[in-house]
Design an enzyme around this catalytic site. Structure first.
Site, PDB file in Angstrom:
ATOM      1  N   SER A  84       8.115   5.983  -0.214  1.00 60.56           N
ATOM      2  CA  SER A  84       6.869   5.540  -0.874  1.00 60.56           C
ATOM      3  C   SER A  84       5.626   6.106  -0.166  1.00 60.56           C
ATOM      4  O   SER A  84       5.389   7.303  -0.286  1.00 60.56           O
ATOM      5  CB  SER A  84       6.793   4.042  -1.110  1.00 60.56           C
ATOM      6  OG  SER A  84       7.709   3.690  -2.150  1.00 60.56           O
ATOM      7  N   HIS A  89      -7.426   3.878   5.779  1.00 62.97           N
ATOM      8  CA  HIS A  89      -8.824   3.918   5.318  1.00 62.97           C
ATOM      9  C   HIS A  89      -9.680   3.352   6.451  1.00 62.97           C
ATOM     10  O   HIS A  89      -9.438   2.222   6.884  1.00 62.97           O
ATOM     11  CB  HIS A  89      -9.008   3.081   4.051  1.00 62.97           C
ATOM     12  CG  HIS A  89      -8.034   3.412   2.958  1.00 62.97           C
ATOM     13  ND1 HIS A  89      -8.048   4.610   2.284  1.00 62.97           N
ATOM     14  CD2 HIS A  89      -6.991   2.713   2.438  1.00 62.97           C
ATOM     15  CE1 HIS A  89      -7.067   4.637   1.390  1.00 62.97           C
ATOM     16  NE2 HIS A  89      -6.403   3.490   1.466  1.00 62.97           N
ATOM     17  N   CYS A 104      10.409   1.661   0.686  1.00 62.57           N
ATOM     18  CA  CYS A 104      11.534   1.146  -0.087  1.00 62.57           C
ATOM     19  C   CYS A 104      12.828   1.386   0.666  1.00 62.57           C
ATOM     20  O   CYS A 104      12.946   2.366   1.408  1.00 62.57           O
ATOM     21  CB  CYS A 104      11.568   1.839  -1.435  1.00 62.57           C
ATOM     22  SG  CYS A 104      10.186   1.280  -2.428  1.00 62.57           S
TER      23      CYS A 104
END
Lengths: 134, 134
Positions: A84, A89, A104
């Site tokens: 995934s 940020h 996952c």
């Protein structure tokens, strides 16, 4: 000697599973971390390296990464994984970094990616929320 | 006539805020959606278009996107936004798509991105979990 350093400033909250048991979806683990730090990493190449290194620490398979530097400050980057993604940020003006590790399958160790970021960002506080399903 | 279609299959769970009130971090809204569907969108260019369109629906500012197609099936893609990111991970063999909309600031409407995906994927079931902080 303290090779496996524990995370004094590490606080975690897990949310209960939400998907009906009769719906089959892949197992996933979605960690979101709020990091408070005055150690700023704003170089795009360095952020890209962090993303690849964190993926490997978590035993993920990195595919490719993109990073974007904002003006005057802040940087955002995501690495795609076979499992995934991991995203960073940052808001250096607020001494804040958000990290998102979405993996996952049960073969990976997503918390090791967060542990790696905690050290690299010299986190004063790290708060982690976890959603698991499947 | 039903222009603003409501989401019959839409179930949402919000998690309580976790960060201490005396820590100032940017406001963010992190939505993770589990979509059950047999409508598969596996073309990389189409997934990229979906990401850009969803970003605009949510009044986000798209920056750039990357998409990776797995063999034999499954696709993963992320778009960087001025406000953070949107990610798609699909498992067509399980009729499952995971969507992740992470947006900062109060000017955007992240649920509109999910509403867009719900329609485009002809979702049979969509379950949404929300973490808000800041």
């Amino acid at each position: 000697m303290a090779k496996k350093q524990t995370t004094k400033n590490y606080v975690a909250q897990s949310h209960p599973r939400f998907i009906d048991k009769n719906i089959q979806i892949p197992y996933y683990n979605h960690l979101t971390a709020d990091i408070i730090t005055d150690h700023h990493i704003e170089d795009p190449e360095e952020v890209k390296k962090l993303l690849f290194a964190a993926a490997r620490k978590a035993k993920n398979t990195p595919i490719k990464a993109i990073v974007h530097k904002f003006s005057p400050h802040g940087i955002t980057g995501v690495i795609l994984l076979a499992e995934s993604h991991i995203a960073i940020h940052s808001w250096p003006e607020l001494n804040y970094v958000a990290i998102d590790v979405f993996t996952c399958g049960k073969k990976t160790q997503p918390r090791k990616a967060l542990e790696y970021f905690r050290k690299k960002y010299k986190a004063k506080i790290i708060k982690i929320q976890e959603i698991r399903e499947g």
